[in-house]
Design an enzyme around this catalytic site. Structure first.
Site, PDB file in Angstrom:
ATOM      1  N   HIS A  99       0.885  -1.165   0.000  1.00  0.00           N
ATOM      2  CA  HIS A  99       0.000   0.000   0.000  1.00  0.00           C
ATOM      3  C   HIS A  99       0.927   1.221   0.000  1.00  0.00           C
ATOM      4  O   HIS A  99       2.010   1.173   0.597  1.00  0.00           O
ATOM      5  CB  HIS A  99      -0.855   0.122   1.258  1.00  0.00           C
ATOM      6  CG  HIS A  99      -1.653  -1.096   1.624  1.00  0.00           C
ATOM      7  ND1 HIS A  99      -1.104  -2.229   2.146  1.00  0.00           N
ATOM      8  CD2 HIS A  99      -2.985  -1.318   1.584  1.00  0.00           C
ATOM      9  CE1 HIS A  99      -2.057  -3.106   2.394  1.00  0.00           C
ATOM     10  NE2 HIS A  99      -3.210  -2.586   2.058  1.00  0.00           N
ATOM     11  N   ASP A 102       2.430   2.054   3.327  1.00  0.00           N
ATOM     12  CA  ASP A 102       3.379   1.104   3.935  1.00  0.00           C
ATOM     13  C   ASP A 102       4.801   1.555   3.681  1.00  0.00           C
ATOM     14  O   ASP A 102       5.693   1.319   4.490  1.00  0.00           O
ATOM     15  CB  ASP A 102       3.295  -0.292   3.286  1.00  0.00           C
ATOM     16  CG  ASP A 102       1.935  -0.902   3.340  1.00  0.00           C
ATOM     17  OD1 ASP A 102       1.170  -0.555   4.244  1.00  0.00           O
ATOM     18  OD2 ASP A 102       1.641  -1.750   2.467  1.00  0.00           O
ATOM     19  N   ASP A 305     -10.213 -11.095  11.379  1.00  0.00           N
ATOM     20  CA  ASP A 305      -9.263 -11.348  10.312  1.00  0.00           C
ATOM     21  C   ASP A 305      -7.874 -11.514  10.913  1.00  0.00           C
ATOM     22  O   ASP A 305      -7.171 -10.539  11.139  1.00  0.00           O
ATOM     23  CB  ASP A 305      -9.313 -10.130   9.367  1.00  0.00           C
ATOM     24  CG  ASP A 305      -8.648 -10.393   8.044  1.00  0.00           C
ATOM     25  OD1 ASP A 305      -8.368 -11.562   7.735  1.00  0.00           O
ATOM     26  OD2 ASP A 305      -8.426  -9.419   7.312  1.00  0.00           O
ATOM     27  N   ASP A 307      -5.217 -13.174   9.690  1.00  0.00           N
ATOM     28  CA  ASP A 307      -4.104 -13.134   8.725  1.00  0.00           C
ATOM     29  C   ASP A 307      -2.924 -14.016   9.131  1.00  0.00           C
ATOM     30  O   ASP A 307      -1.779 -13.565   9.160  1.00  0.00           O
ATOM     31  CB  ASP A 307      -3.592 -11.686   8.546  1.00  0.00           C
ATOM     32  CG  ASP A 307      -4.552 -10.825   7.740  1.00  0.00           C
ATOM     33  OD1 ASP A 307      -5.451 -11.378   7.088  1.00  0.00           O
ATOM     34  OD2 ASP A 307      -4.396  -9.586   7.770  1.00  0.00           O
TER      35      ASP A 307
END
Ligand SMILES: [Mn+2]
Length: 437
Positions: A99, A102, A305, A307
């Site tokens: 992103h 980031d 979530d 991950d």
């Protein structure tokens, strides 16, 4: 400078090895169904979880111990670029994803933010040239900053909408410059909490307008990446617009966007939507919209979530089975949208986690390849649907049947005979395939 100095390049050592810093199943040059493993899988490292994430959660500060911890924001961003390329080289992954936020910190103004971004994109460009690493996709983070509290492309505030558009424009320029294979739209806060203050129709129309503008701009600047939308049903919003593959495809079709987008599917998002990952991949596949995969796994005992790195072999096998059935992953890849657990705070854990994910996917690929070679599951389908290959069924498929002709058939066809689906036997056979490779 080296960020992972004590770790050498990870090699394939095979099943007999007990070296934790070696692959037991991922052998990039090994051929499965006529194609190298590396070409089937096209692995990518997620910049945000691997280099930007610090292990913080809603209950506590970050735990990760990283060599760049003490640096100022811009120096930290520069150090992470170097760490990214060293990591990709050592783990043997060809792609990475990010992103915009980031890779570089936000400034006081959009101008300053873009300037920070440009400095880091220069470094990424140089690093890609010298290392050969490639960008699988980039995207715009339009959810972290408080300005996006009510959404970005679906915001009720046109000023926020314009800001989001500016961010997408910059993202497309960055993607073009770095030769991104895909550009992702994840609807971070594109959703709503309550209909009592939400114009749902307008928000969806506006989101489609933003996508049409992005298509036009990409064409204008000659950025030929595949556009991807990443479905997710909830979190952060209670109702996320891109709920799942089917909902997203229907949105794309309604707004005449279906020829410009494919889907970036995530395992944990599938779980949150009440689906399996393989269901989502199949839905995308039959609509010719399988774009790329965010590889991870959720925890069925937790409702959010998580991950986690993918280690469930049943899931990786069925995932790769669906990918192979759909004809491959195309310009997409297998991106580890996964983070080490908060307790796994050492840099070594970044390597061990990626090795676990890569070996699990390689294992799944081998098992799925064998299943396809043996035609076992395809054979089951062929037999189960065989009544559509002749007689009245063939007439239905040929478009020759009518309600009258089917009634005439049904009136004289008594009794109807069904056959067992045999799913218990099939599941045991699946286990045999997984444990045979
Ligand atoms: Mn996720």
């Amino acid at each position: 400078m080296s960020y992972f100095g004590n770790i050498d390049k990870i090699q394939f050592e095979g099943k007999g090895s007990d070296n934790p810093f070696a692959f037991k199943h991922y052998n990039p040059d090994e051929v499965v169904l006529g194609k190298k493993m590396s070409e089937h899988l096209r692995f990518a490292v997620a910049y945000w979880h691997t280099f930007t994430g610090d292990g913080s959660d809603p209950f506590g500060a970050g735990t990760a111990v990283r060599a760049w911890d003490h640096l100022s924001p811009m120096d930290k961003a520069k150090a992470r670029v170097e760490a990214n390329f060293e990591f990709l080289e050592k783990i043997g992954v060809p792609y990475y994803c990010f992103h915009d936020r980031d890779i570089a910190p936000e400034g006081e103004t959009l101008q300053e933010t873009n300037k920070n971004l440009d400095v880091i994109v220069d470094l990424l460009e140089q690093g890609m040239k010298s290392s050969g690493a490639k960008l699988l996709w980039n995207t715009a983070n339009m959810f972290t900053n408080p300005r996006f509290t009510h959404g970005a492309g679906t915001a009720p505030n046109a000023d926020v909408y314009a800001y989001a558009a500016a961010q997408v424009k910059k993202g497309l320029e960055v993607g073009k410059r770095l030769g991104a294979e895909n550009y992702v739209f994840w609807g971070g806060r594109e959703g709503y909490e309550t209909l009592l203050n939400t114009d749902l129709g307008l928000e969806l129309d506006n989101l489609a307008r933003l996508y049409h503008m992005a298509i036009a701009y990409a064409k204008e600047i000659g950025f030929d990446a595949q556009f991807l939308i990443e479905p997710k049903p909830k979190e952060p919003s209670k109702h996320q617009y891109d709920f799942d593959a089917a909902t997203t495809i229907s949105f794309l079709q309604k707004y005449d966007l279906q020829n410009h987008f494919k889907l970036n599917l995530e395992a944990n998002h599938a779980t949150l939507a009440g689906h399996t990952f393989e269901h989502e991949i199949r839905v995308a596949g039959i609509n010719n919209m399988l774009g790329s995969l965010d590889a991870n796994q959720g925890d069925l005992l937790l409702g959010w979530d998580t991950d986690e790195f993918p280690t469930d072999l049943y899931a990786t096998t069925l995932t790769m089975y669906e990918v192979l059935r759909a004809g491959g992953i195309g310009r997409g890849g297998v991106n580890f949208d996964a983070k080490v657990r908060r307790g796994s705070f050492e840099v070594e854990d970044l390597f061990l986690a990626h090795i676990a994910g890569m070996d699990s996917f390689a294992w799944g690929l081998k098992a799925a390849g064998k299943m396809i070679e043996d035609n076992f599951f395809e054979g089951i389908l062929e037999n189960r649907y065989r009544s559509f290959s002749e007689g009245i069924g063939a007439e239905v498929l040929a478009g020759k049947a009518t309600l009258q002709s089917l009634e005439a058939y049904a009136l004289q066809n008594n009794p109807i005979k069904n056959e067992s689906g045999r799913q218990e036997r099939i599941k045991l056979k699946l286990s045999e395939y997984i444990f045979s490779v």
